[in-house]
Design an enzyme around this catalytic site. Structure first.
Site, PDB file in Angstrom:
ATOM      1  N   ASP A  67       5.913  -3.236   8.295  1.00 44.73           N
ATOM      2  CA  ASP A  67       6.559  -1.923   8.458  1.00 44.73           C
ATOM      3  C   ASP A  67       5.990  -1.124   9.624  1.00 44.73           C
ATOM      4  OD1 ASP A  67       8.025  -2.519   6.233  1.00 44.73           O
ATOM      5  OD2 ASP A  67       6.827  -1.297   4.860  1.00 44.73           O
TER       6      ASP A  67
HETATM    7  P1  NAP Z   1       3.613  -4.313   4.985  1.00 46.23           P
HETATM    8  O1  NAP Z   1       4.754  -3.659   5.672  1.00 46.23           O
HETATM    9  O2  NAP Z   1       3.454  -4.103   3.546  1.00 46.23           O
HETATM   10  O3  NAP Z   1       3.744  -5.873   5.313  1.00 46.23           O
HETATM   11  C1  NAP Z   1       2.744  -6.779   4.955  1.00 46.23           C
HETATM   12  C2  NAP Z   1       3.190  -8.160   5.414  1.00 46.23           C
HETATM   13  O4  NAP Z   1       2.075  -9.007   5.232  1.00 46.23           O
HETATM   14  C3  NAP Z   1       4.328  -8.731   4.608  1.00 46.23           C
HETATM   15  O5  NAP Z   1       5.521  -8.718   5.354  1.00 46.23           O
HETATM   16  C4  NAP Z   1       3.869 -10.149   4.236  1.00 46.23           C
HETATM   17  O6  NAP Z   1       4.841 -11.096   4.713  1.00 46.23           O
HETATM   18  C5  NAP Z   1       2.555 -10.316   4.978  1.00 46.23           C
HETATM   19  N1  NAP Z   1       1.523 -10.986   4.181  1.00 46.23           N
HETATM   20  C6  NAP Z   1       1.219 -10.828   2.891  1.00 46.23           C
HETATM   21  N2  NAP Z   1       0.223 -11.635   2.521  1.00 46.23           N
HETATM   22  C7  NAP Z   1      -0.137 -12.341   3.630  1.00 46.23           C
HETATM   23  C8  NAP Z   1      -1.102 -13.335   3.893  1.00 46.23           C
HETATM   24  N3  NAP Z   1      -1.940 -13.809   2.955  1.00 46.23           N
HETATM   25  N4  NAP Z   1      -1.176 -13.844   5.166  1.00 46.23           N
HETATM   26  C9  NAP Z   1      -0.341 -13.397   6.119  1.00 46.23           C
HETATM   27  N5  NAP Z   1       0.599 -12.462   5.921  1.00 46.23           N
HETATM   28  C10 NAP Z   1       0.702 -11.925   4.685  1.00 46.23           C
HETATM   29  O7  NAP Z   1       2.229  -3.915   5.657  1.00 46.23           O
HETATM   30  P2  NAP Z   1       1.886  -2.851   6.779  1.00 46.23           P
HETATM   31  O8  NAP Z   1       2.615  -3.167   8.040  1.00 46.23           O
HETATM   32  O9  NAP Z   1       0.410  -2.772   6.790  1.00 46.23           O
HETATM   33  O10 NAP Z   1       2.506  -1.503   6.253  1.00 46.23           O
HETATM   34  C11 NAP Z   1       1.969  -0.774   5.186  1.00 46.23           C
HETATM   35  C12 NAP Z   1       3.087  -0.210   4.343  1.00 46.23           C
HETATM   36  O11 NAP Z   1       2.518   0.363   3.158  1.00 46.23           O
HETATM   37  C13 NAP Z   1       3.852   0.881   5.066  1.00 46.23           C
HETATM   38  O12 NAP Z   1       5.214   0.830   4.729  1.00 46.23           O
HETATM   39  C14 NAP Z   1       3.220   2.147   4.490  1.00 46.23           C
HETATM   40  O13 NAP Z   1       4.092   3.255   4.536  1.00 46.23           O
HETATM   41  C15 NAP Z   1       2.936   1.715   3.070  1.00 46.23           C
HETATM   42  N6  NAP Z   1       1.893   2.556   2.461  1.00 46.23           N
HETATM   43  C16 NAP Z   1       0.666   2.589   3.009  1.00 46.23           C
HETATM   44  C17 NAP Z   1      -0.282   3.434   2.486  1.00 46.23           C
HETATM   45  C18 NAP Z   1      -1.648   3.566   3.096  1.00 46.23           C
HETATM   46  O14 NAP Z   1      -2.340   4.514   2.757  1.00 46.23           O
HETATM   47  N7  NAP Z   1      -2.070   2.662   3.941  1.00 46.23           N
HETATM   48  C19 NAP Z   1       0.016   4.205   1.382  1.00 46.23           C
HETATM   49  C20 NAP Z   1       1.296   4.105   0.828  1.00 46.23           C
HETATM   50  C21 NAP Z   1       2.212   3.265   1.376  1.00 46.23           C
HETATM   51  P3  NAP Z   1       4.920 -12.566   4.047  1.00 46.23           P
HETATM   52  O15 NAP Z   1       5.210 -12.331   2.595  1.00 46.23           O
HETATM   53  O16 NAP Z   1       6.013 -13.250   4.770  1.00 46.23           O
HETATM   54  O17 NAP Z   1       3.596 -13.204   4.247  1.00 46.23           O
END
Ligand code: NAP
Length: 471
Positions: free
Chosen positions: A399
């Site tokens: 994301d």
């Molecule tokens: P993300 O959008 O959740 O994407 C994580 C990606 O990691 C997934 O597409 C997944 O694809 C891949 N993945 C999972 N396990 C893996 C592994 N073992 N090896 C390789 N790839 C792996 O992560 P992000 O880009 O960090 O975004 C964070 C999201 O969380 C945002 O939408 C944010 O708004 C939300 N959020 C964050 C917080 C905060 O405080 N940080 C709080 C609330 C919400 P595959 O399944 O294809 O592997």
């Protein structure tokens, strides 16, 4: 004299607490800051114990308290040692919840010691205690059950999806009205109704905590936990007013304010409002692509081919995300960074404020792997140089690098600031397959002509790249 000494000791302990919190602001001093705050709190507890009238049962009373501290420290110590980094929000949820419950119990204990209402004239001081007790029970009770639901959702013990049903908001409104009526009834200190009002407050607050958190999607839980953390501070502060304890008021205000600031920061970074998080049911409908349908195909590349491009790269930006945390790939990522640096490339780590599942998630992981702090670059500072970057390695992020957030007004995440990975000359996206991220949306980045997918667990893939680099 004794009173003045106690007040001074409280101020010293509040000062230590504030200094400790200040030190949490930097990764290098955070551990010491945590310890210092704990010492400040312990000092406050000890002073309170020596304060007159706290323990009336003599040495036996102290034995119970010492036993409680020892047991609590043991359970807390074991849980903190065993918790995985990705399980941190769950643990924080539980801690917040018990903080709220503790404040509620303080209010309950104080209520129980009041002289029977209606039999004596109610003094202004007593009325104040009654009103603040009601507020403590409301905020503490909501924090307790809300945090338990958050814990159950995050730990997968109940479904993480938003639970929505007809009339939900109306029911919440009715419960709030009942709580307001019970607070007024308690403030009036009516002889026959005060106990009913008090227990109604406890039941209503517990119910509202559950009703308030069940409609929130599992992925939004970190924001909710931060808000509940703030509420646990507010409850503690109210409890401080009930028992006239300065340090509890100060510490509660600090936790309340810092939790609220963090909540606002997280919401801003996701381009959402607190209202949207609490009442939006985000994740209930978001699945599949959302926004415009994706065009083209994802092109995969082997680690051998990726190695040739990386070897020639002069400037590399690593963009870590949730997948790096899941794979625990931070140590091999650091090793890859060092090899690229030795090969003459400039290496930087781009940190998105909401990458992962809790604030500072990526900073903590990279600090754990001893990645030099100077190599960590905030989103706003890395974006202007992205077009000059030879290779962006997206490790388990999705994301936070989705260009739809900037270009597609129909996307649910439109407006969320992203790291412009797509502007790099070449993008390597490391993920296991075609899984979506937290928002459940497809990512245009993975279909772009300059992007190559390297499929597999992030740790295994990066370890593979490391062994290629080592030759
Ligand atoms: P993300 O959008 O959740 O994407 C994580 C990606 O990691 C997934 O597409 C997944 O694809 C891949 N993945 C999972 N396990 C893996 C592994 N073992 N090896 C390789 N790839 C792996 O992560 P992000 O880009 O960090 O975004 C964070 C999201 O969380 C945002 O939408 C944010 O708004 C939300 N959020 C964050 C917080 C905060 O405080 N940080 C709080 C609330 C919400 P595959 O399944 O294809 O592997």
């Amino acid at each position: 004299m004794r009173d003045i000494a106690i007040q001074i000791a409280y101020i010293v302990s509040a000062g230590i607490f504030i200094m400790g919190i200040k030190m949490l602001g930097s990764a290098t001093t955070a551990r010491r800051g945590n310890r210092l705050s704990a010492i400040g709190m312990l000092l406050a507890v000890i002073i309170t114990l020596f304060d007159q009238g706290i323990v009336s049962a003599g040495i036996q009373g102290y034995a119970w308290i010492a036993g409680g501290i020892a047991l609590g420290a043991l359970i807390g110590g074991i849980l903190a040692k065993r918790v995985q980094m990705t399980g941190m929000p769950e643990m924080v949820a539980l801690l917040n919840g018990f903080g709220g419950l503790a404040s509620l119990l303080v209010a309950w204990a104080e209520y129980a010691t009041l002289p029977a209402l209606g039999l004596i004239p109610v003094s202004g001081e007593m009325r104040f205690t009654l009103v603040v007790s009601a507020l403590t029970v409301i905020v503490g009770g909501i924090t307790f059950t809300g945090s338990l639901v958050a814990y159950l959702k995050l730990s997968g013990k109940m479904s993480g999806r938003p639970f929505l049903f007809a009339g939900q908001k109306a029911i919440n409104f009715v419960v709030m009205l009942v709580l307001a009526a019970a607070t007024v009834a308690l403030a009036l200190a009516l002889k026959d109704y005060s106990a009913t009002a008090f227990y109604t407050l406890i039941g209503g607050a517990f119910l509202l905590g559950v009703l308030g958190v069940i409609p929130i999607g599992g992925g939004d839980m970190p924001v909710v936990i931060s808000l509940l953390n703030s509420l646990s501070g507010v409850a503690a502060s109210f409890a401080g007013f009930i028992i006239g304890n300065t340090v509890l008021i100060v510490a509660g205000c600090l936790v309340g304010a810092s939790g609220l600031i963090l909540t606002v920061i997280m919401c801003k970074a996701m381009n959402r409002t607190i209202g949207n998080v609490l009442f939006g049911g985000f994740g209930a409908a978001a699945s599949g692509s959302g926004g415009a349908a994706e065009q083209g195909e994802m092109k995969a590349v082997s680690t051998e081919d990726a190695y040739y491009i990386l070897e020639a790269a002069r400037s590399v930006v690593v963009i870590p995300g949730y997948g790096m945390a899941v794979a625990q790939a931070q140590h091999v990522v650091k090793e890859l960074g060092e090899l690229l640096e030795n090969n003459g490339a400039e290496i930087r780590y781009a940190i998105h404020p909401v990458a992962g599942r809790m604030p500072g998630h990526m900073n903590v992981l990279l600090a754990e792997a001893d990645v030099p702090y100077e190599q960590l670059v905030e989103m706003d500072n890395i974006n202007p140089i992205m077009p000059t970057v030879d290779v962006a390695i997206v490790i388990g992020a999705n994301d936070v690098v989705n260009p739809a957030a900037a270009t597609d007004p129909s996307s649910p995440i439109y407006g969320m600031p992203i790291i412009n990975a797509h502007e790099a000359k070449t993008v390597f996206a490391l993920k296991r397959g075609k899984g979506t991220g937290f928002s459940g949306l497809e990512n245009k980045l993975f279909f772009m002509p300059n992007t190559r997918m390297i499929y597999g667990d992030a740790k295994a893939t990066v370890a593979d790249l490391v062994s290629q680099m080592k030759g």
